[in-house]
Design a protein around this motif. Structure first.
Motif, PDB file in Angstrom:
ATOM      1  N   LYS A  65       0.824  -1.231   0.028  1.00 52.34           N
ATOM      2  CA  LYS A  65      -0.197   0.041   0.075  1.00 52.34           C
ATOM      3  C   LYS A  65       0.834   0.964   0.008  1.00 52.34           C
ATOM      4  O   LYS A  65       0.249   2.489   0.488  1.00 52.34           O
ATOM      5  N   ARG A  66       2.147   0.959  -0.399  1.00 53.90           N
ATOM      6  CA  ARG A  66       3.066   2.307  -0.259  1.00 53.90           C
ATOM      7  C   ARG A  66       3.001   2.906   0.944  1.00 53.90           C
ATOM      8  O   ARG A  66       3.228   4.043   1.195  1.00 53.90           O
ATOM      9  N   ASN A  67       2.840   2.329   2.007  1.00 49.41           N
ATOM     10  CA  ASN A  67       2.938   2.504   3.530  1.00 49.41           C
ATOM     11  C   ASN A  67       1.894   3.502   3.800  1.00 49.41           C
ATOM     12  O   ASN A  67       2.346   4.356   4.712  1.00 49.41           O
ATOM     13  N   ALA A  68       0.733   3.396   3.048  1.00 51.57           N
ATOM     14  CA  ALA A  68      -0.235   4.479   3.578  1.00 51.57           C
ATOM     15  C   ALA A  68      -0.843   4.376   4.982  1.00 51.57           C
ATOM     16  O   ALA A  68      -0.660   3.032   5.592  1.00 51.57           O
ATOM     17  N   MET A  69      -1.001   5.133   5.698  1.00 50.26           N
ATOM     18  CA  MET A  69      -1.061   5.300   7.172  1.00 50.26           C
ATOM     19  C   MET A  69      -2.578   4.884   7.457  1.00 50.26           C
ATOM     20  O   MET A  69      -3.478   5.753   7.284  1.00 50.26           O
ATOM     21  N   SER A  70      -2.718   3.732   7.831  1.00 55.27           N
ATOM     22  CA  SER A  70      -4.224   3.142   8.368  1.00 55.27           C
ATOM     23  C   SER A  70      -4.442   3.565   9.729  1.00 55.27           C
ATOM     24  O   SER A  70      -3.329   3.972  10.601  1.00 55.27           O
ATOM     25  N   ASP A  71      -5.551   3.269  10.468  1.00 56.15           N
ATOM     26  CA  ASP A  71      -5.945   3.528  11.534  1.00 56.15           C
ATOM     27  C   ASP A  71      -5.112   2.488  12.724  1.00 56.15           C
ATOM     28  O   ASP A  71      -4.485   2.748  13.659  1.00 56.15           O
ATOM     29  N   ASP A  72      -5.052   1.453  12.075  1.00 58.29           N
ATOM     30  CA  ASP A  72      -4.254   0.238  12.955  1.00 58.29           C
ATOM     31  C   ASP A  72      -2.726   0.409  12.814  1.00 58.29           C
ATOM     32  O   ASP A  72      -2.236   0.302  14.003  1.00 58.29           O
ATOM     33  N   MET A  73      -2.288   1.190  11.766  1.00 56.20           N
ATOM     34  CA  MET A  73      -0.880   1.314  11.683  1.00 56.20           C
ATOM     35  C   MET A  73      -0.669   2.419  12.422  1.00 56.20           C
ATOM     36  O   MET A  73       0.601   2.481  13.090  1.00 56.20           O
ATOM     37  N   ARG A  74      -1.433   3.603  12.680  1.00 51.91           N
ATOM     38  CA  ARG A  74      -1.083   4.831  13.487  1.00 51.91           C
ATOM     39  C   ARG A  74      -1.347   4.063  14.900  1.00 51.91           C
ATOM     40  O   ARG A  74      -0.214   4.743  15.582  1.00 51.91           O
ATOM     41  N   THR A  75      -1.791   3.323  15.234  1.00 53.50           N
ATOM     42  CA  THR A  75      -2.031   2.703  16.572  1.00 53.50           C
ATOM     43  C   THR A  75      -0.548   2.076  17.016  1.00 53.50           C
ATOM     44  O   THR A  75      -0.059   2.387  18.047  1.00 53.50           O
ATOM     45  N   GLU A  76      -0.253   1.175  15.922  1.00 54.85           N
ATOM     46  CA  GLU A  76       1.309   0.780  16.492  1.00 54.85           C
ATOM     47  C   GLU A  76       2.288   2.029  16.361  1.00 54.85           C
ATOM     48  O   GLU A  76       3.292   1.641  17.098  1.00 54.85           O
ATOM     49  N   PHE A  77       2.332   2.755  15.473  1.00 52.96           N
ATOM     50  CA  PHE A  77       3.245   3.619  15.376  1.00 52.96           C
ATOM     51  C   PHE A  77       3.301   4.595  16.790  1.00 52.96           C
ATOM     52  O   PHE A  77       4.383   4.983  17.241  1.00 52.96           O
ATOM     53  N   ILE A  78       2.160   5.094  17.085  1.00 53.66           N
ATOM     54  CA  ILE A  78       2.063   5.788  18.533  1.00 53.66           C
ATOM     55  C   ILE A  78       2.892   4.844  19.549  1.00 53.66           C
ATOM     56  O   ILE A  78       3.469   5.608  20.326  1.00 53.66           O
ATOM     57  N   HIS A  79       2.362   3.622  19.684  1.00 53.47           N
ATOM     58  CA  HIS A  79       2.971   2.849  20.846  1.00 53.47           C
ATOM     59  C   HIS A  79       4.654   2.787  20.556  1.00 53.47           C
ATOM     60  O   HIS A  79       5.193   2.847  21.445  1.00 53.47           O
ATOM     61  N   ALA A  80       4.970   2.594  19.367  1.00 54.39           N
ATOM     62  CA  ALA A  80       6.580   2.632  19.001  1.00 54.39           C
ATOM     63  C   ALA A  80       7.134   3.852  19.408  1.00 54.39           C
ATOM     64  O   ALA A  80       8.153   3.953  20.047  1.00 54.39           O
ATOM     65  N   LEU A  81       6.654   5.008  19.087  1.00 52.00           N
ATOM     66  CA  LEU A  81       6.978   6.293  19.432  1.00 52.00           C
ATOM     67  C   LEU A  81       7.464   6.329  20.837  1.00 52.00           C
ATOM     68  O   LEU A  81       7.963   7.174  21.523  1.00 52.00           O
ATOM     69  N   GLU A  82       6.205   6.171  21.750  1.00 51.12           N
ATOM     70  CA  GLU A  82       5.963   6.231  23.034  1.00 51.12           C
ATOM     71  C   GLU A  82       7.105   5.452  23.598  1.00 51.12           C
ATOM     72  O   GLU A  82       7.820   5.602  24.456  1.00 51.12           O
ATOM     73  N   ARG A  83       7.470   4.281  23.232  1.00 49.24           N
ATOM     74  CA  ARG A  83       8.644   3.194  23.405  1.00 49.24           C
ATOM     75  C   ARG A  83       9.783   3.834  23.376  1.00 49.24           C
ATOM     76  O   ARG A  83      10.682   3.918  24.013  1.00 49.24           O
ATOM     77  N   VAL A  84      10.145   4.276  22.277  1.00 43.06           N
ATOM     78  CA  VAL A  84      11.339   4.946  21.963  1.00 43.06           C
ATOM     79  C   VAL A  84      11.735   6.275  22.788  1.00 43.06           C
ATOM     80  O   VAL A  84      12.746   6.289  23.443  1.00 43.06           O
ATOM     81  N   ALA A  85      10.586   7.112  23.073  1.00 45.19           N
ATOM     82  CA  ALA A  85      10.680   8.142  23.639  1.00 45.19           C
ATOM     83  C   ALA A  85      11.070   8.081  25.169  1.00 45.19           C
ATOM     84  O   ALA A  85      12.007   8.704  26.050  1.00 45.19           O
TER      85      ALA A  85
END
Length: 263
Positions: free
Chosen positions: A24-44
């Motif tokens: 999907k050329r890495n289009a941002m779905s709601d589920d992908m955003r949820t994972e992204f948020i979790h990963a960003l919080e983990r890294v931070a």
């Protein structure tokens, strides 16, 4: 959380988040955003991580918002469209804020097309390095919407107000070479060397005190909006914190020991 739509790896204190919907050329779905948020919080929150690299799997960096999600919103009952849209925007803004305020250096390694929200996501990072296959387009208006991922804030700060208006109003594609000329990106690398150069850069940027980097980044992110008085005031407070840090103490002691050895 087990990630399926992104990938998170940590090597030598450098985290790499890869958008992982190549079909999907890495289009941002709601589920992908949820994972992204979790990963960003983990890294931070991980003090062992000194910097973050953001990239995409396959041929694209991020194609923006998922069109299927847009279709779903339009098919919602008319009385729910407004609130559903507002709720989604809160999630978008939370994600972009996490990226922008990450208390450590963040590099976007743009490997392919960055469109709409994808282009804004790259801009939310501190630095952008792009391959020869990269391109940028703020295509929101071609879909009848406005830039909602921070582009109206970040893009003028990189290219100036007039050029930002032109790019947003037209939604035209910008090549990597033009992006470098305009100041949209900071560096260009070959596709084969992109992640290596991004990693080397991340290591260079993260050698200093993590405390000093986090506090300085917080102030710099606001510096266009703050008065000189406010910047000095926040700087004074930040310096007081740095004075108490173990990193400052270790650096001063190491400098004094080195100086003493030369006497």
């Amino acid at each position: 959380m087990k990630y399926q739509l992104i990938d998170l790896q940590v090597n030598n204190a450098i985290a790499t988040i890869t958008f992982n919907r190549p079909d999907k050329r890495n289009a941002m779905s709601d589920d992908m955003r949820t994972e992204f948020i979790h990963a960003l919080e983990r890294v931070a929150g991980d003090k062992g991580i000194k910097a973050l690299i953001l990239t995409g799997a396959g041929k694209g960096f991020c194609a923006g918002g998922d069109i299927s999600g847009m279709q779903k919103r339009m098919n919602a009952p008319s009385g729910e469209v407004g609130f559903n849209g507002w709720h989604r925007q809160q999630r978008v803004h939370h994600t972009q804020s996490l990226l922008h305020t990450m208390p450590k250096p963040v590099i976007a390694a743009v490997n392919g097309a960055a469109s709409g929200l994808g282009a804004d996501t790259a801009l939310a990072c501190d630095f952008i390095i792009a391959s020869e296959w990269a391109s940028f387009t703020w295509s929101y208006m071609l879909r009848g919407i406005v830039p909602d991922g921070g582009g109206m804030y970040f893009l003028p700060r990189r290219v100036g107000l007039s050029k930002a208006k032109q790019l947003i109003f037209t939604g035209r594609k910008v090549s990597a070479d033009e992006a470098l000329l305009l100041g949209i990106i900071d560096r260009k690398a070959s596709a084969d060397d992109l992640l290596k150069e991004a990693t080397d850069w991340a290591l260079e940027l993260s050698q200093a005190s993590s405390t000093a980097i986090a506090l300085t980044k917080t102030i710099l992110n606001q510096s266009f909006e703050l008065s000189a008085h406010d910047v000095f005031a926040q700087g004074s407070q930040a310096q007081g914190i740095c004075y108490t840090s173990s990193e400052h103490r270790a650096a001063v002691e190491a400098f004094l020991a080195k100086t003493a050895g030369k006497e």
